[in-house]
Motif scaffolding. Structure first.
Motif, PDB file in Angstrom:
ATOM      1  N   VAL A 156       0.836  -1.190   0.000  1.00  0.00           N
ATOM      2  CA  VAL A 156       0.000   0.000   0.000  1.00  0.00           C
ATOM      3  C   VAL A 156       0.880   1.253   0.000  1.00  0.00           C
ATOM      4  CG1 VAL A 156      -1.757   1.263   1.284  1.00  0.00           C
ATOM      5  CG2 VAL A 156      -1.846  -1.202   1.187  1.00  0.00           C
ATOM      6  N   LYS A 157       1.946   1.229   0.755  1.00  0.00           N
ATOM      7  CA  LYS A 157       2.842   2.380   0.840  1.00  0.00           C
ATOM      8  C   LYS A 157       3.499   2.657  -0.515  1.00  0.00           C
ATOM      9  CE  LYS A 157       5.604   4.078   4.566  1.00  0.00           C
ATOM     10  NZ  LYS A 157       6.468   3.745   5.688  1.00  0.00           N
ATOM     11  N   GLU A 158       3.879   1.590  -1.233  1.00  0.00           N
ATOM     12  CA  GLU A 158       4.510   1.748  -2.553  1.00  0.00           C
ATOM     13  C   GLU A 158       3.538   2.370  -3.551  1.00  0.00           C
ATOM     14  OE1 GLU A 158       5.730  -2.184  -3.459  1.00  0.00           O
ATOM     15  OE2 GLU A 158       7.435  -2.131  -2.091  1.00  0.00           O
ATOM     16  N   LEU A 159       2.271   1.970  -3.480  1.00  0.00           N
ATOM     17  CA  LEU A 159       1.260   2.529  -4.374  1.00  0.00           C
ATOM     18  C   LEU A 159       1.074   4.025  -4.108  1.00  0.00           C
ATOM     19  CD1 LEU A 159      -0.916   2.191  -6.539  1.00  0.00           C
ATOM     20  CD2 LEU A 159      -2.502   1.570  -4.723  1.00  0.00           C
ATOM     21  N   MET A 160       1.060   4.413  -2.852  1.00  0.00           N
ATOM     22  CA  MET A 160       0.898   5.828  -2.499  1.00  0.00           C
ATOM     23  C   MET A 160       2.071   6.647  -3.033  1.00  0.00           C
ATOM     24  SD  MET A 160      -2.006   6.119  -1.128  1.00  0.00           S
ATOM     25  CE  MET A 160      -1.906   7.771  -0.538  1.00  0.00           C
ATOM     26  N   VAL A 161       3.277   6.108  -2.940  1.00  0.00           N
ATOM     27  CA  VAL A 161       4.448   6.813  -3.458  1.00  0.00           C
ATOM     28  C   VAL A 161       4.333   6.948  -4.972  1.00  0.00           C
ATOM     29  CG1 VAL A 161       6.946   6.670  -3.797  1.00  0.00           C
ATOM     30  CG2 VAL A 161       5.963   6.150  -1.561  1.00  0.00           C
ATOM     31  N   PHE A 162       3.909   5.888  -5.649  1.00  0.00           N
ATOM     32  CA  PHE A 162       3.734   5.934  -7.100  1.00  0.00           C
ATOM     33  C   PHE A 162       2.708   6.992  -7.490  1.00  0.00           C
ATOM     34  CE2 PHE A 162       1.181   4.625 -10.763  1.00  0.00           C
ATOM     35  CZ  PHE A 162       2.141   4.712 -11.744  1.00  0.00           C
ATOM     36  N   LEU A 163       1.572   7.026  -6.775  1.00  0.00           N
ATOM     37  CA  LEU A 163       0.532   8.004  -7.085  1.00  0.00           C
ATOM     38  C   LEU A 163       1.012   9.424  -6.833  1.00  0.00           C
ATOM     39  CD1 LEU A 163      -2.642   6.181  -5.713  1.00  0.00           C
ATOM     40  CD2 LEU A 163      -1.939   6.464  -8.088  1.00  0.00           C
ATOM     41  N   ASP A 164       1.759   9.624  -5.763  1.00  0.00           N
ATOM     42  CA  ASP A 164       2.315  10.951  -5.478  1.00  0.00           C
ATOM     43  C   ASP A 164       3.226  11.405  -6.612  1.00  0.00           C
ATOM     44  OD1 ASP A 164       0.981  11.070  -3.066  1.00  0.00           O
ATOM     45  OD2 ASP A 164       2.733  10.548  -1.850  1.00  0.00           O
ATOM     46  N   ILE A 165       4.065  10.507  -7.082  1.00  0.00           N
ATOM     47  CA  ILE A 165       4.987  10.841  -8.178  1.00  0.00           C
ATOM     48  C   ILE A 165       4.201  11.133  -9.454  1.00  0.00           C
ATOM     49  CG2 ILE A 165       6.783   9.902  -9.685  1.00  0.00           C
ATOM     50  CD1 ILE A 165       7.833   8.392  -7.170  1.00  0.00           C
ATOM     51  N   ALA A 166       3.172  10.327  -9.739  1.00  0.00           N
ATOM     52  CA  ALA A 166       2.369  10.529 -10.944  1.00  0.00           C
ATOM     53  C   ALA A 166       1.669  11.886 -10.905  1.00  0.00           C
ATOM     54  CB  ALA A 166       1.349   9.401 -11.094  1.00  0.00           C
ATOM     55  N   VAL A 167       1.101  12.238  -9.767  1.00  0.00           N
ATOM     56  CA  VAL A 167       0.416  13.530  -9.641  1.00  0.00           C
ATOM     57  C   VAL A 167       1.418  14.660  -9.845  1.00  0.00           C
ATOM     58  CG1 VAL A 167      -0.748  15.072  -8.003  1.00  0.00           C
ATOM     59  CG2 VAL A 167      -1.447  12.682  -8.178  1.00  0.00           C
ATOM     60  N   PHE A 168       2.584  14.549  -9.252  1.00  0.00           N
ATOM     61  CA  PHE A 168       3.627  15.556  -9.398  1.00  0.00           C
ATOM     62  C   PHE A 168       4.038  15.696 -10.867  1.00  0.00           C
ATOM     63  CE2 PHE A 168       8.172  16.799  -9.234  1.00  0.00           C
ATOM     64  CZ  PHE A 168       8.018  18.029  -8.612  1.00  0.00           C
ATOM     65  N   GLU A 169       4.198  14.574 -11.564  1.00  0.00           N
ATOM     66  CA  GLU A 169       4.589  14.611 -12.978  1.00  0.00           C
ATOM     67  C   GLU A 169       3.494  15.235 -13.839  1.00  0.00           C
ATOM     68  OE1 GLU A 169       5.706  10.676 -14.142  1.00  0.00           O
ATOM     69  OE2 GLU A 169       7.608  10.772 -13.067  1.00  0.00           O
ATOM     70  N   ILE A 170       2.225  14.950 -13.512  1.00  0.00           N
ATOM     71  CA  ILE A 170       1.120  15.537 -14.275  1.00  0.00           C
ATOM     72  C   ILE A 170       1.101  17.050 -14.085  1.00  0.00           C
ATOM     73  CG2 ILE A 170      -1.405  15.708 -14.415  1.00  0.00           C
ATOM     74  CD1 ILE A 170      -1.440  12.652 -13.800  1.00  0.00           C
ATOM     75  N   ILE A 171       1.309  17.512 -12.854  1.00  0.00           N
ATOM     76  CA  ILE A 171       1.329  18.959 -12.596  1.00  0.00           C
ATOM     77  C   ILE A 171       2.495  19.612 -13.330  1.00  0.00           C
ATOM     78  CG2 ILE A 171       1.649  20.711 -10.807  1.00  0.00           C
ATOM     79  CD1 ILE A 171       0.049  18.817  -8.933  1.00  0.00           C
ATOM     80  N   LEU A 172       3.652  18.989 -13.290  1.00  0.00           N
ATOM     81  CA  LEU A 172       4.797  19.539 -14.023  1.00  0.00           C
ATOM     82  C   LEU A 172       4.512  19.590 -15.524  1.00  0.00           C
ATOM     83  CD1 LEU A 172       7.952  17.940 -12.339  1.00  0.00           C
ATOM     84  CD2 LEU A 172       7.186  20.324 -12.235  1.00  0.00           C
ATOM     85  N   ALA A 173       3.911  18.524 -16.060  1.00  0.00           N
ATOM     86  CA  ALA A 173       3.589  18.488 -17.482  1.00  0.00           C
ATOM     87  C   ALA A 173       2.574  19.579 -17.824  1.00  0.00           C
ATOM     88  CB  ALA A 173       3.049  17.119 -17.876  1.00  0.00           C
ATOM     89  N   TYR A 174       1.618  19.817 -16.935  1.00  0.00           N
ATOM     90  CA  TYR A 174       0.640  20.878 -17.178  1.00  0.00           C
ATOM     91  C   TYR A 174       1.325  22.241 -17.219  1.00  0.00           C
ATOM     92  CZ  TYR A 174      -2.931  24.360 -16.567  1.00  0.00           C
ATOM     93  OH  TYR A 174      -3.691  25.486 -16.728  1.00  0.00           O
ATOM     94  N   LEU A 175       2.238  22.474 -16.283  1.00  0.00           N
ATOM     95  CA  LEU A 175       2.939  23.755 -16.251  1.00  0.00           C
ATOM     96  C   LEU A 175       3.742  23.969 -17.525  1.00  0.00           C
ATOM     97  CD1 LEU A 175       4.129  23.829 -12.535  1.00  0.00           C
ATOM     98  CD2 LEU A 175       2.307  25.187 -13.587  1.00  0.00           C
TER      99      LEU A 175
END
Length: 66
Positions: A1-20
């Motif tokens: 579960v902890k690994e999935l949360m880290v993956f989702l955090d990274i994905a959200v961060f990458e999406i925000i960077l891509a949007y910027l």
């Protein structure tokens, strides 16, 4: 579960960077989401099938009028 949360955090961060960078949410999401998952924007999957169906209907009409 902890690994999935880290993956989702990274994905959200990458999406925000891509949007910027791109200033387009759709491009940002689909540049980060893995293509192998088959992600398609809502409505586009249905639109492509409608075009295919209407194209076949047009062909049938043409053959009847000949």
């Amino acid at each position: 579960v902890k690994e999935l949360m880290v993956f989702l955090d990274i994905a959200v961060f990458e999406i925000i960077l891509a949007y910027l960078e791109k200033r387009d949410w759709k491009e940002a999401f689909f540049s980060v989401l893995p293509q192998r998952k088959g992600a398609v924007p809502l409505g586009e999957a249905n639109d492509s099938s409608k075009h295919t169906l209407s194209g076949k209907e047009d062909e049938d009409d043409d053959s009847d009028s000949s």
